[in-house]
Design an enzyme around this catalytic site. Structure first.
Site, short mmCIF file in Angstrom:
data_model
loop_
_atom_site.label_atom_id
_atom_site.label_comp_id
_atom_site.label_asym_id
_atom_site.label_seq_id
_atom_site.Cartn_x
_atom_site.Cartn_y
_atom_site.Cartn_z
N GLU A 12 1.24 3.79 2.04
CA GLU A 12 1.91 4.08 3.29
C GLU A 12 3.04 3.08 3.54
OE1 GLU A 12 -2.52 5.10 3.79
OE2 GLU A 12 -1.34 3.54 2.82
N SER B 247 -7.43 7.95 3.20
CA SER B 247 -7.50 7.47 4.58
C SER B 247 -6.92 6.06 4.69
CB SER B 247 -8.95 7.47 5.05
OG SER B 247 -9.03 7.14 6.41
N HIS C 115 0.85 -1.19 0.00
CA HIS C 115 0.00 0.00 0.00
C HIS C 115 0.89 1.24 0.00
CE1 HIS C 115 -3.95 -1.92 1.64
NE2 HIS C 115 -3.37 -2.68 0.72
N CYS D 3 -6.04 2.22 5.53
CA CYS D 3 -6.74 0.99 5.88
C CYS D 3 -6.26 0.50 7.26
CB CYS D 3 -6.49 -0.08 4.82
SG CYS D 3 -4.80 -0.74 4.86
N CYS E 197 -2.43 -0.42 7.36
CA CYS E 197 -1.55 0.75 7.43
C CYS E 197 -1.74 1.50 8.75
CB CYS E 197 -1.80 1.65 6.22
SG CYS E 197 -1.36 0.85 4.66
#
Length: 149
Positions: free
Chosen positions: A57, A80, A55, A82, A85
């Site tokens: 992040e 935002s 992902h 998940c 993360c």
């Protein structure tokens, strides 16, 4: 309230998201910063690398390498985060997260707040528009990214 530094790094996170979109991936970008200094930037690489946990992040944190501490950093993300993360943010003790938008995907802001993280949601029009375009154009890839059938 977004500072000028916040605006600069959120724009970099958006640019990472746009690069991911242009590569055929999920448009989610992230930046780790220490004050005014960029530590690392990354983007969702699930499609590009075939890595289900890459992902945005996670990619930025991986690129940051080992850090003695994260307690003086801010994580910027175009979308935002998940739960995976968000858990990593808590695990590493990142005290502040600036989120580009949470209208297309409501992540785990309350979880982060409950764990003492300062959460700022920018409601950035560019982040919203890019993510909505992706969801409209590639709904099956979006469903895969958020683990929905």
């Amino acid at each position: 309230m977004l500072t000028e530094t916040d605006k600069k790094f959120l724009r970099k996170a958006f640019n990472e998201a746009k690069a991911g979109f242009d590569e055929g991936g999920c448009p989610i970008g992230s930046v780790l910063a220490r004050g005014d200094a960029l530590v690392a930037a990354g983007r969702n690489q699930r499609v590009q690398q075939g890595d289900p946990i890459a992902h945005g992040e996670m990619d930025a944190l991986r690129k940051a390498g080992r850090q003695k501490t994260y307690r003086d950093t801010t994580l910027y993300t175009s979308l935002s985060p998940c739960m995976m993360c968000s858990g990593t943010i808590i695990q590493f003790g990142i005290p502040r997260v600036v989120i580009g938008e949470n209208t297309t995907f409501g992540g785990n802001e309350q979880f982060l707040k409950d764990k003492g993280v300062e959460v700022i949601i920018a409601n950035d029009a560019d982040c919203i528009a890019l993510m909505q375009k992706f969801i409209d154009e590639k709904p099956e890839l979006w469903a895969e990214d958020i683990a929905e059938d």
